[in-house]
Design a protein around this motif. Structure first.
Motif, mmCIF file in Angstrom:
data_model
loop_
_atom_site.group_PDB
_atom_site.id
_atom_site.type_symbol
_atom_site.label_atom_id
_atom_site.label_comp_id
_atom_site.label_asym_id
_atom_site.label_seq_id
_atom_site.Cartn_x
_atom_site.Cartn_y
_atom_site.Cartn_z
ATOM 1 N N LEU A 269 -28.270 -32.262 39.399
ATOM 2 C CA LEU A 269 -29.837 -31.156 40.133
ATOM 3 C C LEU A 269 -28.376 -29.975 41.111
ATOM 4 N N ARG A 270 -27.138 -30.631 41.162
ATOM 5 C CA ARG A 270 -25.975 -29.731 40.968
ATOM 6 C C ARG A 270 -26.340 -29.572 42.932
ATOM 7 N N GLU A 271 -26.546 -30.683 43.422
ATOM 8 C CA GLU A 271 -26.208 -30.367 44.927
ATOM 9 C C GLU A 271 -24.614 -30.122 45.310
ATOM 10 N N ALA A 272 -24.794 -29.213 46.478
ATOM 11 C CA ALA A 272 -23.162 -29.090 46.715
ATOM 12 C C ALA A 272 -22.387 -30.348 47.686
ATOM 13 N N MET A 273 -21.430 -31.199 46.873
ATOM 14 C CA MET A 273 -20.570 -31.791 47.300
ATOM 15 C C MET A 273 -19.186 -31.256 48.099
ATOM 16 N N PRO A 274 -19.060 -31.493 48.869
ATOM 17 C CA PRO A 274 -17.598 -29.844 50.111
ATOM 18 C C PRO A 274 -16.841 -31.897 49.720
#
Length: 310
Positions: A269-274
């Motif tokens: 789902l390509r959720e943000a992972m800073p």
């Protein structure tokens, strides 16, 4: 006569299969909920309850379990505890489905990573248990992890903490019910208690924005209709695994579900992972490793088990 718990050094292949299947279904559930868009969280949760009651009724008929269910329903204390469990699992389902549909699968996975740590804290607060040194360190590391996520990510991880709190309390209440409720009868009571509210919610949704079920592609309707099976099946598999596996192994396999959810959130789902989120998750995983080490150190030896049984 109740069956004896499995020896701490014996691993049942069937038990491992049941446990992996249960947590595998739970791990892949976010994909099912993502595919249910544009249905909202209220509609999805409500249909999950309604179809859950239907599926449980079918299971009770097939397994001839109606007498067990009626006996459980007549037990005032057990019924009251299961009603409380129903409220807690409703909160858990609602937040998890909302998180999935709103693009917060990773934070939902964090909640289930934190859950074992919260269970340890719950034991201290409610059961007055004393923490061992490694458990203290694990709890401390998890607190630092939450602080890192709040400061670095810029928002309070309410989804993760609500999921951990609700599911941890749900497990505590179910433990209080004990063997009086088998998996099917217990779930039937819980969904039956919630079903009037679910039906009312569906009526409100229909009168306001309109129900989505039946208005999309056939596969969308099929997934919606399967929500009852998707809810009950892993619970039954889990119950079968718990009868065949030592608690140590059940404790390890429980991480399969949040790992799968994490993978789905980050890579599919390509959720943000800073970087700060990776750091927070890393600290949580360190805490879980410490809890796992403590769990194995506390694992009774074969000789100790023999002496205890003599």
């Amino acid at each position: 006569m109740t069956s004896a718990p499995p020896p701490a050094d014996r691993v049942s292949p069937a038990g491992l299969g049941f446990a992996l299947a249960a947590y595998g279904v739970w791990g892949f559930l976010p994909l099912a909920f993502v595919f249910l868009a544009p249905a909202g969280a209220v509609e999805v949760v409500s249909w999950r309850i309604v179809f859950g009651v239907v599926f449980c009724a079918i299971l009770l008929t097939v397994t001839r379990g109606w007498s067990r269910f009626m006996s459980l329903a007549r037990d005032a204390r057990a019924f009251g505890l299961l009603s409380l469990a129903a409220v807690l699992i409703l909160v858990n389902w609602g937040v998890f489905i909302y998180a999935t549909l709103a693009g917060h699968v990773v934070e939902g996975a964090l909640g289930y990573f934190i859950n074992p740590i919260f269970t340890v804290i719950l034991g201290v607060v409610v059961l007055r248990e004393r923490l061992r040194p490694l458990q203290w360190i694990a709890v401390g590391v998890s607190v630092v992890a939450v602080i890192v996520l709040v400061v670095g990510y810029g928002s309070f991880p309410w989804i993760a903490l609500t999921l951990a709190l609700s599911f941890g309390m749900y497990g505590f209440v179910k433990r209080a019910v004990g063997p009086r409720a088998d998996a099917i009868s217990g779930m039937t009571v819980e969904t039956a208690v919630l079903s009037p509210f679910a039906v009312a919610a569906l009526v409100v949704v229909q009168l306001t924005s309109g129900l989505v079920i039946g208005t999309q592609a056939p596969w969308h309707t099929a997934i919606m209709l399967s929500l009852g099976a998707l809810t009950a099946t892993p619970l039954i598999l889990f119950a079968a695994a718990a009868r065949r596996l030592p608690l140590v192994y059940m404790g390890l396999i429980q991480y399969v579900a949040p790992v799968l959810q994490f993978i789905i959130g980050v890579w599919l789902l390509r959720e943000a992972m800073p970087a700060e989120r990776w750091l927070g998750f890393g600290l949580v995983w360190i805490a879980l490793i410490l809890l796992t080490i403590d769990m194995f150190l506390r694992k009774p030896s074969v000789g100790a088990l023999a002496r205890r049984g003599s």
